[in-house]
Design an enzyme around this catalytic site. Structure first.
Site, PDB file in Angstrom:
ATOM      1  N   TYR A   8       0.841  -1.197   0.000  1.00 32.24           N
ATOM      2  CA  TYR A   8       0.000   0.000   0.000  1.00 32.24           C
ATOM      3  C   TYR A   8       0.874   1.245   0.000  1.00 32.24           C
ATOM      4  CZ  TYR A   8      -3.633   3.269   1.623  1.00 32.24           C
ATOM      5  OH  TYR A   8      -4.506   4.328   1.750  1.00 32.24           O
ATOM      6  N   CYS A   9       0.587   2.189  -0.919  1.00 36.83           N
ATOM      7  CA  CYS A   9       1.291   3.464  -1.002  1.00 36.83           C
ATOM      8  C   CYS A   9       2.790   3.208  -1.185  1.00 36.83           C
ATOM      9  CB  CYS A   9       0.971   4.301   0.235  1.00 36.83           C
ATOM     10  SG  CYS A   9       1.515   6.019   0.148  1.00 36.83           S
ATOM     11  N   LEU A  10       3.663   3.807  -0.386  1.00 35.29           N
ATOM     12  CA  LEU A  10       5.089   3.576  -0.544  1.00 35.29           C
ATOM     13  C   LEU A  10       5.468   2.143  -0.203  1.00 35.29           C
ATOM     14  CD1 LEU A  10       6.748   6.882   0.728  1.00 35.29           C
ATOM     15  CD2 LEU A  10       6.758   5.953  -1.582  1.00 35.29           C
TER      16      LEU A  10
ATOM     17  N   GLY B  69       3.835  -0.273  -1.398  1.00 35.00           N
ATOM     18  CA  GLY B  69       3.704  -0.874  -2.715  1.00 35.00           C
ATOM     19  C   GLY B  69       4.908  -0.583  -3.586  1.00 35.00           C
TER      20      GLY B  69
END
Length: 666
Positions: free
Chosen positions: A382-384, A386
């Site tokens: 998720y987000c960074l 990811g």
């Protein structure tokens, strides 16, 4: 990006008084392109110590349970110059750090350069000046030309949705403001020769100042507020003043407005949120690994590992049960693991991207495989988190083992087969168009941030909060002003409110590397980012990918996320979901007004631009969670859903109950 509930007021990490037993952790390999803060010495990973699990004796043999040294309670002093840092470098850093304290960590040089670039080109562009004059003259035109001069229908501006804005004199104030807004947009628009980044900075700053004077923010010009004053005999303003005073007290106590301990007592981590049953099955200096208790006697063979961003606490994906992605996956028969990042302290300033990759994500993957029979893992970032997962997947895709060059990171045998699939949630891999977040990232601004982090060793969540609020100021700042202070609406504390206030810190070196390598240099997309001395190429990834973007994302714009189609040439399923960066991802089945678009690009298929993809992919009125869960089953080894196996529960070793101790650290 800040408040804490009483459950986060202290860390529950135990502190042993016995001599520490250090684990053998190799020093991280440093990317040849990675940038460290100037003046920060390069160090190896900090030592770890062994922890005795619940029910074991002090003399019992324990493996895979290293805990970090207890973080210091107070920030370290400004570091002294090291042999690799000259006195003049130290002096420059100190001066910039001092200036940053008075400018809110904003580079005055960056702002001045943007305005100077715009002003000098505007002064020598007569065509642009003519267009600006026409827009200025249109401010006082009659209402019949509103649609063209105000930049579109009024329904697109949420500030003026109430029907009372259609009645004079409020309609006159509204139209005049919208035409002034169109004038400002024209004035700060395209000018030949102006750097696009400088143009966007000037337009953003002009819009922020203009929004201050919006009639929706003035009690005497807002028909909704005036109607409320008449209906409540002015009690709405009294309640608004009380809310304002309460928010001031929260901020004075170091909490986010409206998220003090009293307001958040209904949402406690481990009780009301982050409450999915599970165990802490591994711990080192970087993270705790949580394994969730299965809901059924059998689970799908391949486990799921979720990698959250280090910008936030992991339980954005495990809020209340009805909003919990973790609880949903467990209920569908999956064996779910979660990384809970350690909240770094000043002494962790030199932890970098490779540390979080090798001692964080890759270590977690190996532990999950060890506990589940060495089967491939469905990894979700998720987000960074990811972005880190994409780097890990590309790194693992390389041939196992060292290429023979001294100092390179050596991969263990079988690492190349770790992943069954990769899922990225609102995660960028190409940062060439980061949206409005890019307004705060240029060489000068990064230098000021590095100076600030050089002084304190990290960047705190509360220091990032203002930036993210400005990106969506109409919804996060001005709408709150009207709702809370002018209308006196009752305070509403939700699980989202508590999570958003529970901020984290980021080590100085890691944040500097992300800003310079990912944002400024776009090194991941261009293949210049190196891990273990080898370039990271996302085209090396061979496992199927599921990429999720959100329509109203101010942090990871969906067209930027869509660029994964250009970087990876394998099977890629792309889903565009309604909502923003957080609400769009946390969109449980049955969520009101939720919709999503999803389509698969098979390996070897031609590229479609994002607008064409959007126009040809129908929207479905439902949550994206079931579509993803069905996709996960389709990636199973046996096709159409992997065979279930006996649930790997209870774990053979446990360090305590979920949510663990790291999530409670302040």
């Amino acid at each position: 990006m800040p408040a804490r509930s009483d459950k986060t007021s202290r860390s529950t990490t135990s502190r042993s008084t016995k001599p520490r037993k250090t684990a053998d952790v190799p020093p991280p390999s440093v990317s040849s392109t990675a940038s460290r803060s100037r003046g920060a010495p390069k160090t190896a990973n900090p030592p770890t110590r062994r922890t005795v699990p619940h029910g074991a004796t002090a003399d019992s043999p324990v493996t895979h349970k290293a805990t970090p040294a207890a973080p210091a309670s107070k920030p370290q002093a400004t570091p002294a110059p090291s042999p690799s840092t000259s006195f003049t470098d130290h002096l420059d850093r100190a001066a910039m750090a001092t200036t940053a304290r008075f400018t809110g960590n904003v580079s005055p040089a960056a702002v001045a350069l943007a305005w100077a670039d715009w002003a000098m080109h505007a002064a020598t562009a007569p065509g642009h000046q003519l267009n600006v004059f026409k827009a200025f003259a249109a401010i006082d035109k009659p209402a019949s030309t509103d649609a063209t001069n105000a930049g579109g229908p009024h329904e697109t501006d949420r500030r003026f949705r109430d029907p009372s804005w259609d009645k004079p004199p409020f309609s006159w104030w509204r139209e005049r403001f919208l035409r002034t807004q169109a004038f400002v947009d024209e004035m700060t628009g395209e000018i030949p020769g102006v750097d696009p980044h400088h143009r966007d900075v000037v337009r953003f700053m002009a819009r922020q100042w203009l929004d201050v004077f919006s009639p929706s923010n003035q009690w005497w010009a807002n028909p909704e507020v005036l109607a409320s004053i008449r209906e409540t005999q002015g009690q709405n303003l009294v309640k608004g003043a009380q809310r304002w005073w309460s928010d001031l007290r929260d901020m004075a106590a170091g909490n986010a407005p409206g998220a003090g301990p009293e307001a958040c007592k209904a949402f406690r981590v481990g009780h009301n949120i982050a409450a999915t049953p599970g165990k802490v099955v591994y711990r080192n200096a970087f993270f705790e690994l949580l394994q969730y208790a299965p809901a059924q006697a059998q689970t799908w063979r391949e486990p799921i590992l979720i990698v959250p961003s280090w910008l936030l606490k992991y339980y954005i994906l495990d809020l209340e049960a009805q909003h919990s992605l973790v609880a949903y996956l467990v209920s569908q028969g999956h064996s779910v693991f979660m990384i809970s990042w350690h909240n770094p302290a000043p002494e962790d300033r030199d932890r970098g991207l490779e540390d979080y990759l090798e001692s964080g994500l890759l270590t977690a993957l190996r532990e999950v495989r060890r506990m589940t029979g060495n089967v491939p893992v469905h990894a979700c970032g998720y987000c960074l988190g990811g972005t880190l997962l994409a780097i890990a997947a590309a790194t693992l895709a390389r041939e196992s083992g060292s290429a023979g060059q001294s100092g390179q990171t050596k991969r263990k045998t079988g690492d190349a087969d770790m992943l069954a699939s990769v899922t990225l949630l609102a995660a960028q891999t190409d940062f060439s168009e980061p949206g409005e977040l890019g307004l705060f990232i240029d060489a000068s601004q990064v230098a000021y941030l590095e100076a600030m982090m050089w002084r304190q060793g990290f960047i705190g969540g509360e220091q990032l909060a203002g930036t993210f609020q400005l990106l969506n100021s109409r919804d996060l700042i001005w709408s709150r002003l009207m709702r809370d202070y002018l209308l006196g609406a009752p305070a509403q504390t939700t699980d989202f409110t508590v999570w958003n206030a529970d901020t984290t810190r980021i080590p100085a070196r890691l944040h500097s590397q992300c800003l310079r390598e990912l944002y400024l240099n776009n090194a991941l997309a261009t293949g210049t980012l190196k891990i273990g001395g080898q370039p990271v190429a996302l085209s090396d990834i061979r496992v199927p990918m599921f990429v999720v973007a959100t329509e109203r994302d101010h942090i990871s714009p969906w067209r930027s996320v869509y660029k994964m189609h250009l970087l990876n040439h394998g099977d890629l399923t792309f889903a565009l979901v309604s909502g923003g960066h957080n609400v769009g991802v946390v969109c449980e089945p049955g969520h009101a007004r939720s919709h999503h678009r999803v389509a698969t690009r098979a390996a070897g298929s031609a590229y479609r631009d994002p607008d064409e993809w959007f126009d040809t992919t129908p929207a479905m009125q439902s949550s994206w969670w079931p579509a993803w869960q069905a996709w996960l089953l389709a990636q199973g080894k046996h096709g159409g859903g992997d065979k279930p196996v006996a649930a790997p529960w209870p774990p053979t070793t446990s360090l305590g109950d979920a949510p663990g101790t790291y999530v409670l650290e302040r």
